[in-house]
Design an enzyme around this catalytic site. Structure first.
Site, short mmCIF file in Angstrom:
data_model
loop_
_atom_site.label_atom_id
_atom_site.label_comp_id
_atom_site.label_asym_id
_atom_site.label_seq_id
_atom_site.Cartn_x
_atom_site.Cartn_y
_atom_site.Cartn_z
N CYS A 190 14.18 -5.79 -3.24
CA CYS A 190 15.06 -5.09 -4.16
C CYS A 190 14.29 -4.02 -4.92
O CYS A 190 14.07 -4.13 -6.14
CB CYS A 190 15.68 -6.08 -5.13
SG CYS A 190 16.83 -7.14 -4.30
N ARG B 156 0.80 -1.23 0.00
CA ARG B 156 0.00 0.00 0.00
C ARG B 156 0.84 1.29 0.00
O ARG B 156 0.49 2.24 -0.71
CB ARG B 156 -1.01 0.00 1.16
CG ARG B 156 -2.01 -1.16 1.09
CD ARG B 156 -3.21 -1.00 2.01
NE ARG B 156 -4.03 0.11 1.61
CZ ARG B 156 -4.02 1.28 2.16
NH1 ARG B 156 -3.23 1.52 3.20
NH2 ARG B 156 -4.79 2.24 1.72
#
Ligand code: LLP
Length: 449
Positions: free
Chosen positions: A373, A342
Site C-alpha cells: 500500500c 532499493r
C-alpha cells in the site's frame, strides 16, 4: 507500440550458471541446471535464489586482481550487511574470507555459523555497550568509529582476560565517491569515522591504554563506478600515517580502503568497468603512494559486499494481475518494496525477464509494481517487455545485495524463501516466513476488566 527487448544484454546480468533452455518448443530460464519454473512451483514466490558459482567466481577475480597488481600482502573481507544468514556466513569460510559484521546482531550470526574469531571483523558507527562487549568477546578485529567509542572500549577492555581483538581506526578522508547521497560516507560532514586530527589523538589513546592498534580504515561510499576519488583518499591516509608516526611512532600494519565497487543492475549500465580495473587502481595507487613517501607496503584488505553478492542473486516473482491505466501497462507482482526497498530508497533501476517464452518480442513498456500500500512500491519503471499474462513468472537479476538485508514485514509481508544453488544441488538457506512468524514476538494485552 513495440520496443526493443535486449534479451542477450539482460541475460548478461544474471548469474553465471543461467541458461536459456527449451522444452517442447517453449523457452525457459534455468540456474545451475535447475528450471526457475520448477523452483517457483516447489518453493513458491517471491523466491530468492543464490548461485554459488557466481559468488565463487567474484572472490576468485578479486584474489587474482590483487595478486596481479599489489606487490604486498592482501586479503578480502565480505561485508555481511549486503546479505547475511548462516549459509552465507559458512560460504565466507569455505572461501577463506573475513566476515565484516555490524553490531552484536551480525556477530551472533557469525558465531552461530562457527566462524573462527580471527576471521571476524566488527564495524559500526555507534556501537552500543553490548556491541562493544560482543566485539571484545568474539571479533578478531574491531574497527573503531570515534573517540567516545574508543574510550568506552578501553574501559571495557581492562576487565577482559583473553587476548583483545586487534584494533583499526576508521577515518574520514574528506572525499566521497560519486554515488547516491544516501550511500556516500567519506565526506567531511559524514557521520562515519574520525577526522585526520582525531586519528592522531586515537593513536595516543590506544598507546596510553595498551590497545593493540594495527590498522587504518576508510570507506568513501557504496555503489561507485569510478575509483578516482580513492586516489586522493589513499594519499590522505598515507599522510595521516606519516603525521601519526612522527608524533607517536605508530605505523599501521594494515590499510583498508573499504568496499563499495558498483555493479550493473540494468542493461543500460552495460558495459560496466570491471572489478579488476578498480582493484588495479587501488593497488597501484597505494604502492606508488608508499614508494613516494618511503613507507613500507601495508597489508591491503578490501571489504566488498555488493560486488561479491549482487549478481549471484535473482528474485523470482509471479505476475498476479495485469492492468492498464491511461499511460501505463502495470504488471502487478507478488513482491516488491518489502523484499527490495532499493528502488523506493535510492531510485535504483532494475530490469527483468519473463521466466518462460523469452523469444516473444516486446509489445511496449511495462511498470512492474508490488502489492504494498504505497504508490512508491514500483520495482521497475518503463521496461520494454513482451505481452505478459496473469500467472506468469518474472525474474529480476542482480538481487543478491541490500535487498533482503533491508527487507521488512510491511503490510504483513512474509520474508521470502532463499535458495542456494550449486551444481544442480538445491539447499534452502532460509525458509519462507510463516503467518505465525509475523506475531511470534507479540504478547497479547491484558485489559483490566
Ligand atoms: N565497508 C563498510 C564500512 C561499509 O559501510 C560498506 C557498506 C561496505 C564495506 C560494503 O560496501 P559495498 O561493497 O557493498 O558497496 N543499502 C545501500 C548500500 C549501503 C552500504 C553500506 N555500507 C544500497 O542498497 O545501495
Amino acid at each position: 507500440m513495440t520496443a526493443e527487448f535486449p534479451l542477450a544484454k539482460r541475460l548478461e546480468l544474471f548469474p553465471r550458471s543461467t541458461r536459456l533452455e527449451s522444452r517442447g518448443g517453449q523457452s525457459f530460464l534455468s540456474i545451475a541446471g535447475t528450471s526457475l519454473i520448477e523452483l517457483a512451483k516447489q518453493y513458491g514466490t517471491p523466491l530468492y535464489i543464490y548461485d554459488q558459482s557466481t559468488l565463487d567466481d567474484a572472490v576468485q577475480r578479486y584474489r587474482q586482481a590483487l595478486a596481479d597488481s599489489y606487490p604486498g600482502p592482501s586479503g578480502l573481507t565480505y561485508a555481511g550487511k549486503a546479505f547475511l544468514c548462516l549459509g552465507m556466513a559458512q560460504w565466507t569460510q569455505q572461501q577463506g574470507l573475513w566476515l565484516d559484521c555490524t553490531g552484536i546482531g551480525e556477530l551472533g550470526i557469525a558465531a552461530a555459523a562457527g566462524i573462527p574469531r580471527q576471521n571476524i571483523l566488527m564495524h559500526g558507527v555507534n556501537k552500543s555497550q553490548a556491541d562493544l562487549q560482543a566485539g571484545l568477546a568474539q571479533a578478531g578485529t574491531l574497527v573503531v568509529d570515534n573517540l567516545v567509542e574508543l574510550q568506552r572500549l578501553a574501559d571495557l577492555a581492562r576487565d577482559v582476560t583473553h587476548p583483545l581483538p586487534e584494533i583499526w581506526l576508521r577515518f574520514r578522508p574528506g572525499l566521497a565517491v560519486k554515488t547516491h547521497a544516501f550511500t556516500q560516507t567519506g565526506q567531511d560532514d559524514s557521520k562515519f569515522g574520525l577526522s585526520p586530527a582525531e586519528v592522531v589523538q586515537a593513536v595516543q589513546l590506544c598507546q596510553r591504554e595498551g590497545l593493540p592498534l594495527v590498522g587504518l580504515h576508510f570507506h568513501q561510499g557504496s555503489h561507485f563506478h569510478d575509483p578516482d576519488p580513492i586516489g586522493p583518499a589513499l594519499d590522505t591516509a598515507l599522510d595521516v600515517i606519516i603525521e601519526a608516526h612522527s608524533s607517536t611512532g605508530w605505523m599501521p600494519r594494515t590499510l583498508c580502503p573499504g568496499g563499495g565497487w558498483g555493479v550493473p543492475y540494468h542493461e543500460d549500465d552495460l558495459p560496466h568497468p570491471s572489478l579488476e580495473s578498480y582493484v588495479h587502481f587501488v593497488a597501484q595507487r597505494l604502492a606508488a603512494g608508499c614508494q613516494e613517501r618511503g613507507l613500507p607496503l601495508p597489508h591491503l584488505q578490501l571489504e566488498p559486499g555488493r560486488s561479491l553478492a549482487a549478481q549471484a542473486g535473482v528474485a523470482v516473482y509471479r505476475v498476479d494481475s495485469v492492468k492498464t491505466t491511461p499511460h501505463r501497462r502495470w504488471l502487478l507482482l507478488d513482491g516488491g518494496l518489502a523484499d527490495n526497498p532499493r528502488p523506493a530508497l535510492y531510485g535504483a533501476r532494475y530490469t527483468a525477464l519473463p521466466v518462460e517464452g523469452l523469444e516473444r518480442p516486446a509489445i511496449g513498456l511495462a511498470w512492474l509494481a508490488g502489492p504494498f500500500c504505497e504508490s512508491g512500491d514500483i520495482l521497475i519503471q518503463e521496461l520494454p517487455m513482451p505481452e505478459i499474462s496473469p500467472g506468469e513468472l518474472v525474474a529480476v537479476p542482480v538481487s543478491g545485495a541490500y535487498q533482503l538485508s533491508m527487507g521488512s514485514n510491511y503490510n504483513g509481508a512474509r520474508k521470502p524463501a532463499v535458495l542456494w544453488l550449486h551444481e544442480a544441488k538445491i539447499s534452502v538457506l532460509q525458509r519462507r516466513e510463516t503467518l505465525e512468524d509475523l506475531f511470534r514476538r507479540d504478547l497479547p494485552l491484558k485489559f483490566a476488566s
